[in-house]
Design an enzyme around this catalytic site. Sequence first.
Site, PDB file in Angstrom:
ATOM      1  N   TYR A   1       0.849  -1.186   0.000  1.00 16.77           N
ATOM      2  CA  TYR A   1       0.000   0.000   0.000  1.00 16.77           C
ATOM      3  C   TYR A   1       0.887   1.239   0.000  1.00 16.77           C
ATOM      4  CZ  TYR A   1      -4.009   2.963   1.452  1.00 16.77           C
ATOM      5  OH  TYR A   1      -4.994   3.911   1.521  1.00 16.77           O
TER       6      TYR A   1
ATOM      7  N   LYS B   1      -1.907  -1.373  -3.863  1.00 19.85           N
ATOM      8  CA  LYS B   1      -2.872  -0.283  -3.892  1.00 19.85           C
ATOM      9  C   LYS B   1      -2.081   1.006  -3.854  1.00 19.85           C
ATOM     10  CE  LYS B   1      -6.522   2.201  -1.428  1.00 19.85           C
ATOM     11  NZ  LYS B   1      -7.331   2.347  -0.184  1.00 19.85           N
TER      12      LYS B   1
END
Length: 291
Positions: A136, A164
């Site tokens: 992330y 992400k």
Amino acid sequence: MADSFDVLTPLVTPFDADGNLDVAGIESLVQHVVAAGVDGIVPCGTTGEFETLSPQEYRTVVRTAATTAPDDCRVIVGTAATDVATVHKRMAFAAEQGADSTLVVPSYYGGQASGAGNEAFFDTVLADAPLPVYLYNIPGAVGQELSIETVAALAQSDAVAGLKDSSGDLPYVTAVMNQTPADFTVYQGHDGLFVPSIVLGGDGGISALSHLLFDELEQAGTAVASGDVAQARTVQRDVLSPLSDACAEFGFAPTVKALLADRGVIDHATVRPPRTSLSSDAVASVTERLE
């Protein structure tokens, strides 16, 4: 361009008027987004205010979300922490609750680490990981960027499922896609770049706006997949980007909660410090943009 895509919801965490955890609200929220059609949910991420939750509350959110979601709804649990031991404990708990994978940020204290330092952090996190891990990158919240080179190196691990990215940096996303294996999943976390990312070959989005705008996200992604970029561009410009701008202005959790409460999906728009709830004027402004 991507010929398929996913839309997942980074769940807000409902609280009551006094700021206490609203367990029934979590259940109804999961049911709301599942009914809309999302491919998965992501509890205890940034939009979920995970850093404000006590250890017991964290476990309650994960357990409630995972057990409420049906089998065909993926559950990616945010397991961020500054120390690897806590990350591992959270990963193990997520696995026990039936989660499919986890989402992990680089260490969020101490500023920008070296590439070697972040690789060492993630190598330790990945050791004996019970679930696949999504990296992330959210430098605005973490205080450091997960470099393209580090992502490319970590992508070689079978334990890493994808990334992400919430940096808002489209060239970064493009470079990641160019330097990682074809089966490495790249999810867009910035709603204002949902369509551009899919056009470039991204795999969809973990989208805060999917709490309310799943149909529009689905419409935009389907338009890209079918080659109708003009239609996708219209949805992005006219619907997704204005609401994304509002979230950037007022905060994603406060804005999404205000809209959900306005529509009766959750009972209260309460957020915990340091976030602040929207003023009545701000609520009116974002509600107008949604309509």
